[in-house]
Design an enzyme around this catalytic site. Structure first.
Site, short mmCIF file in Angstrom:
data_model
loop_
_atom_site.label_atom_id
_atom_site.label_comp_id
_atom_site.label_asym_id
_atom_site.label_seq_id
_atom_site.Cartn_x
_atom_site.Cartn_y
_atom_site.Cartn_z
N LYS A 35 0.83 -1.21 0.00
CA LYS A 35 0.00 0.00 0.00
C LYS A 35 0.86 1.27 0.00
CE LYS A 35 -1.98 0.87 3.90
NZ LYS A 35 -1.17 2.05 4.32
N THR A 36 1.82 1.34 0.91
CA THR A 36 2.66 2.54 1.02
C THR A 36 3.48 2.75 -0.24
OG1 THR A 36 2.78 2.27 3.42
CG2 THR A 36 4.39 3.72 2.41
N ASP A 229 -4.17 8.27 2.71
CA ASP A 229 -3.74 6.95 3.16
C ASP A 229 -4.70 6.43 4.24
OD1 ASP A 229 -2.18 4.70 3.44
OD2 ASP A 229 -0.65 5.67 4.68
N GLU A 230 -4.78 5.11 4.40
CA GLU A 230 -5.63 4.49 5.44
C GLU A 230 -7.05 5.06 5.42
OE1 GLU A 230 -4.56 1.96 6.82
OE2 GLU A 230 -2.43 2.09 7.28
N GLN A 260 -9.26 -4.02 7.51
CA GLN A 260 -8.39 -3.61 8.63
C GLN A 260 -8.92 -2.38 9.33
OE1 GLN A 260 -3.99 -4.25 8.10
NE2 GLN A 260 -4.54 -4.39 5.95
N ARG A 563 -0.33 -10.10 10.67
CA ARG A 563 0.96 -9.54 11.10
C ARG A 563 2.06 -10.59 10.94
NH1 ARG A 563 -0.04 -5.41 9.68
NH2 ARG A 563 -1.95 -6.41 9.00
#
Length: 611
Positions: A35-36, A229-230, A260, A563
């Site tokens: 994503k980043t 973002d997010e 998430q 994770r």
């Protein structure tokens, strides 16, 4: 355009997102799907395409995320220079805004403060300041805090602001009527203090944009491209903020993962994510479904789990990574046995040569750490509770910062109150009398040194605290940070805008990590232990009677599972979590731990199904 270094690392769907033409675009990015990297590459592509940096804003939820994005762009900038790649507007780069929603709001309020009867040198009240002010108001109104909990009233006021409501929306109960009266006095007190609270940094900006067409037009003309973002974590006021700014250009690029979304308790509303196509006609949706982080078995199990949520944008997460180990599920008799059992498994992993910093234990609530800490200490396993007190929440830092805030804003009643409370009488009188004048003459570092010397603050720390040296080191760090700012108001604003996630300490390389699932989001480890996977904890007992809350708990489980990169162990005692019954049985190895050792069992033999 020649192929750039940053494009070589992208897959087909990521490239599709990068080259998407102008217009609203939502990227539904699965866990571990880059994503980043995608968001940063989109920024670089816009700059390489000739878009002026001052026409772009990229919004994140933490300063840490903003710094990471900025660092990646600067690395690409250096590569471009070395390889004669298309320019990234090197000389103008600082004009590009990458920061949090609240940082952007503070930037706008600096220009529009007059509309709210403040000056550009306004103070930002943090949560402690706001709570203290509300406590004082309750005291002035002769309202007992036993009946009118100041924390509950603070939360009510925060909710009103985040939902862009006003005094008429408090409700008609006795508590709500009192809360409304407190709210009106609170707003008046903020104005007299030349201050905004943290929620105002969005709410007041949205109000200005709605009520003043010329203000809205100014910022719509200034920023033509908005990246978020997010996006699944935005609340109502943040979404309206972005929506207003992007209405004219419609160049809104948002990225996130509804699977998430785990911050409803903070006011986030992932329906903004789900309703994107409804709100933006002609919007495009691109899904990033290739996971680069975890083994195939972990991805398959987590993907199966999240299919039980009805409120979502379905994704088919997949990976080229090897299948990896089966997911281990362990049943224990009580929390102590679970903790010691996990400690033994960690010791086994360490004996096999696994790196201690690549192991983490995650849980639903902080209270679960007690038995774990006891077991880790007994087994001499170094550990770190990840989270801890934020740097800017430490007493010694808040004492110095309150004096600085007063120096530049003598109307700041919260800072005056802290000065009166934490300095001796002759010291506080000297500070209150001289600081506003000295603020016009001294640099921010000189001012800090004056405060320290005038109050013998380091001597006070050494005399009154066992960790006086550590606290003194924190002040040295504050001075170092302050020395990087030319503008004192910019420094104070940056201090005020530090979010809870930015306060997380650096990872200790010589200890395993134990933390809540909420804090684990955004991190990854080779081996993850999820403990307390039982009904009443995960899902939490407060969530069991609400479908929406239960789906958020399932998203928490999904976040915890994803994770893990290579090894995933899940344990419980008592009644196993209903979520365990939603995992594919072919990917699970279930063992019951008894006094006679491990017994391999079928999870169906242990599981009590709950309708």
């Amino acid at each position: 355009m020649p192929e750039n270094n940053y494009l070589k690392q992208l897959n087909e769907m990521q490239l599709k997102a990068i080259y998407h033409p102008d217009g609203p675009l939502l990227i539904a990015a699965g866990a571990g799907s880059g994503k980043t990297r995608t968001l940063t590459s989109k920024l670089i592509h816009l700059l390489n395409s000739g878009i002026k940096p001052e026409e772009i804003i990229a919004l994140t939820f933490t300063n840490k995320a903003a710094r990471e994005m900025e660092s990646r762009i600067r690395n690409q900038e250096l590569w471009a220079k070395k390889n004669s790649s298309p320019a990234i507007h090197n000389s103008k780069f600082p004009i590009l805004f990458i920061g949090t929603f609240h940082s952007l709001g503070a930037k706008i309020l600096k220009e529009e403060a007059g509309y709210f009867k403040r000056t550009e040198n306004y103070t930002i009240f943090d949560a402690e300041d706001s709570l203290g002010l509300i406590k004082n108001i309750l005291k002035e109104m002769n309202l007992p805090k036993e009946k009118f909990n100041p924390i509950a009233i603070t939360a009510k006021i925060s909710g009103i602001k985040n939902e862009l409501l006003n005094a008429d929306d408090f409700g008609n109960s006795h508590f709500e009527k009192i809360a409304c009266s407190v709210f009106e006095k609170y707003e008046s007190a903020l104005e007299k203090s030349n201050a905004f609270d943290f929620d105002d940094l969005i709410e007041k900006v949205v109000r200005a944009l709605k009520e003043k067409p010329e203000v809205l037009k100014k910022y719509q003309g200034r920023w033509k491209y908005i990246l978020v973002d997010e996006f699944q974590d935005v609340n109502t006021s943040q979404y309206i903020f972005v929506k207003l700014l992007a209405q004219e250009s419609r160049n809104l690029f948002v990225i996130g993962d509804d699977a998430q979304s785990i911050y409803a308790f903070r006011g986030s509303d992932f329906r903004n994510f789900l309703n994107f196509e409804r709100d933006w006609s002609g919007a495009s949706i691109i899904k990033l479904e290739e996971n680069y982080r975890s083994s195939a078995n972990i991805i398959s199990a987590a993907s199966r789990l999240i299919t039980y949520n009805k409120m979502q944008k379905p994704k088919n997460l997949w990976t080229k990574n090897p299948e990896g180990s089966l997911i281990k599920i362990f049943a224990f008799n009580n929390p102590e046995e679970e903790a010691y059992g996990v400690a033994e498994k960690i010791q086994e992993a360490l004996r096999k040569g696994e790196d201690i910093h690549d192991i983490a234990i995650v849980y639903r609530t902080n209270a679960q750490s007690r038995s774990l800490e006891q077991a880790l200490i007994r087994n001499q396993i170094p550990y770190e509770i990840f989270g801890g007190l934020k740097f800017y929440s430490r007493k010694e830092i808040k004492d110095i910062v309150s004096a600085l805030r007063y120096a530049f804003n003598p109307q700041d009643v919260a800072s005056i109150e802290r000065i009166n409370k934490n300095f001796l009488k002759n010291q506080r009188l000297a500070l209150l009398e001289t600081l506003p004048m000295l603020a016009k003459e001294l640099t921010i570092v000189e001012l800090i040194n004056f405060i320290i010397e005038k109050t013998d603050y380091l001597g006070h720390l050494d005399k009154n605290y066992k960790n006086g040296n550590e606290r003194a080191d924190n002040i040295k760090e504050l001075i170092y940070f302050a020395s990087q700012f030319n503008s004192p108001t910019d420094f104070l604003q940056q201090v005020s805008l530090m979010s809870s996630l930015d306060g997380r300490p650096k990872l200790n390389e010589k200890a395993i990590k134990i933390m809540t699932i909420h804090l684990a989001k955004g991190l990854e480890f080779n081996r993850i232990f999820i403990v307390g996977a039982m009904d009443g904890l995960l899902p939490h007992e407060r969530s069991i009677n609400s479908n929406d809350d239960l789906e958020e708990e399932r998203r928490l489980m999904y976040v915890a599972m994803t994770r893990a990169k290579k090894e995933l162990s899940i344990s419980f005692f008592g009644l196993p979590s209903r979520f365990l019954g939603e995992l594919p049985p072919e990917l699970i190895e279930f063992k019951k731990i008894t006094d006679s050792g491990e017994q391999t069992r079928d999870l169906d033999d242990e599981y009590i199904y709950i309708e």
